[in-house]
Design a protein around this motif. Sequence first.
Motif, short mmCIF file in Angstrom:
data_model
loop_
_atom_site.label_atom_id
_atom_site.label_comp_id
_atom_site.label_asym_id
_atom_site.label_seq_id
_atom_site.Cartn_x
_atom_site.Cartn_y
_atom_site.Cartn_z
N CYS A 11 -4.10 94.51 39.23
CA CYS A 11 -5.09 94.11 38.24
C CYS A 11 -4.62 92.91 37.44
O CYS A 11 -3.44 92.73 37.20
CB CYS A 11 -5.38 95.27 37.29
N GLY A 15 -8.00 93.14 33.06
CA GLY A 15 -8.36 94.49 33.50
C GLY A 15 -9.19 94.52 34.76
O GLY A 15 -9.53 95.59 35.24
N SER A 16 -9.52 93.36 35.33
CA SER A 16 -10.30 93.37 36.57
C SER A 16 -9.37 93.64 37.74
O SER A 16 -8.22 93.22 37.75
CB SER A 16 -11.04 92.05 36.75
N CYS A 17 -9.89 94.32 38.72
CA CYS A 17 -9.09 94.72 39.87
C CYS A 17 -9.15 93.65 40.95
O CYS A 17 -10.23 93.14 41.26
CB CYS A 17 -9.60 96.06 40.40
N SER A 22 -11.11 101.08 45.47
CA SER A 22 -11.05 101.80 44.21
C SER A 22 -10.67 103.25 44.49
O SER A 22 -11.38 104.17 44.19
CB SER A 22 -12.38 101.74 43.48
N THR A 43 -4.86 100.16 34.91
CA THR A 43 -6.13 99.80 34.30
C THR A 43 -7.35 100.21 35.12
O THR A 43 -8.47 100.03 34.66
CB THR A 43 -6.21 98.27 34.05
N CYS A 44 -7.14 100.71 36.34
CA CYS A 44 -8.29 101.02 37.20
C CYS A 44 -7.94 102.11 38.22
O CYS A 44 -6.80 102.56 38.29
CB CYS A 44 -8.77 99.77 37.92
N ASP A 69 -7.07 105.48 32.00
CA ASP A 69 -7.54 105.40 30.60
C ASP A 69 -6.52 105.91 29.60
O ASP A 69 -6.37 105.34 28.52
CB ASP A 69 -8.85 106.18 30.43
#
Length: 101
Positions: A11, A15-17, A22, A43-44, A69
């Motif tokens: 990430c 925070g974007s993967c 996923s 983050t993911c 989280d």
Amino acid sequence: MTDQKNSGSCCSTDGSCHSGNSGTAADVQGVGVTTVYKVSGMTCGHCEGAVSQEISALDGVTAVKAVADSGEVTVTSAAPLDEEAVRAAVDEAGYELVGRA
């Protein structure tokens, strides 16, 4: 948001993967010793999967559930795990083991 340990993380700092995968963490189930660890940098769902996969490979681990989280990773094992082995597995995944939660 926590800083990432290294560029090996999936990430970006926003925070974007970077991965289209996923993956989800394994469900925690079974009997044995359950320990909750705090891990920084997740983050993911892909992060959860990477950490879960590395810890799951440790001898005696029967279940792992990582939650990005909260930064918590719940590990069930047949016997207590060596914390340095868990730290090495988390490091291999590209994250940092803060300690026990």
